[in-house]
Design a protein around this motif. Sequence first.
Motif, PDB file in Angstrom:
ATOM      1  N   LEU A 114      14.679  98.158  44.658  1.00 13.18           N
ATOM      2  CA  LEU A 114      15.245  97.066  45.445  1.00 13.18           C
ATOM      3  C   LEU A 114      16.754  96.971  45.302  1.00 13.18           C
ATOM      4  N   CYS A 115      17.233  96.922  44.049  1.00 15.09           N
ATOM      5  CA  CYS A 115      18.660  96.663  43.842  1.00 15.09           C
ATOM      6  C   CYS A 115      19.380  97.845  43.213  1.00 15.09           C
TER       7      CYS A 115
ATOM      8  N   TRP B 181      12.159  92.559  40.209  1.00 15.92           N
ATOM      9  CA  TRP B 181      11.152  93.437  40.787  1.00 15.92           C
ATOM     10  C   TRP B 181      10.208  93.924  39.707  1.00 15.92           C
TER      11      TRP B 181
ATOM     12  N   CYS C  15      12.330  94.984  36.690  1.00 10.00           N
ATOM     13  CA  CYS C  15      13.774  95.076  36.829  1.00 10.00           C
ATOM     14  C   CYS C  15      14.405  93.827  36.229  1.00 10.00           C
TER      15      CYS C  15
ATOM     16  N   GLU D 109      17.365  92.917  36.615  1.00  8.30           N
ATOM     17  CA  GLU D 109      18.403  92.384  37.496  1.00  8.30           C
ATOM     18  C   GLU D 109      17.817  91.465  38.567  1.00  8.30           C
ATOM     19  N   CYS D 110      16.794  91.952  39.278  1.00  6.23           N
ATOM     20  CA  CYS D 110      16.305  91.191  40.419  1.00  6.23           C
ATOM     21  C   CYS D 110      14.865  90.707  40.251  1.00  6.23           C
TER      22      CYS D 110
ATOM     23  N   CYS E  93      15.844 100.736  40.061  1.00  6.45           N
ATOM     24  CA  CYS E  93      15.078  99.734  40.777  1.00  6.45           C
ATOM     25  C   CYS E  93      15.098 100.068  42.276  1.00  6.45           C
TER      26      CYS E  93
HETATM   27 ZN   LIG Z   1      16.155  95.267  40.846  1.00  5.80          ZN
END
Ligand SMILES: [Zn+2]
Length: 69
Positions: free
Chosen positions: A40-41, A17, A12, A14-15, A38
């Motif tokens: 997670l986010c 992951w 990911c 963004e985060c 994702c």
């Molecule tokens: Zn993420």
Amino acid sequence: MPVPPRPYSVRCLECGWKKTYAPTSDVLRPEDLPPTLCPLCRSPKLQSESKSDLVDSIRQTLKRILGDG
Ligand SMILES: [Zn+2]
């Protein structure tokens, strides 16, 4: 002889992951497929990267050096 799918990683952007997928057979199950978001986010910015090309080349080089096969 079935060729197993190549392992790959999904990351990911963004985060951070990351998960590596390594299907063990040529039969793909739903859990072998990368998610579209994702987990997670919920970002759709997932990047899949295959590292098997590098691993394969290293493996073949080692085989040549060791004389195996
Ligand atoms: Zn993420």
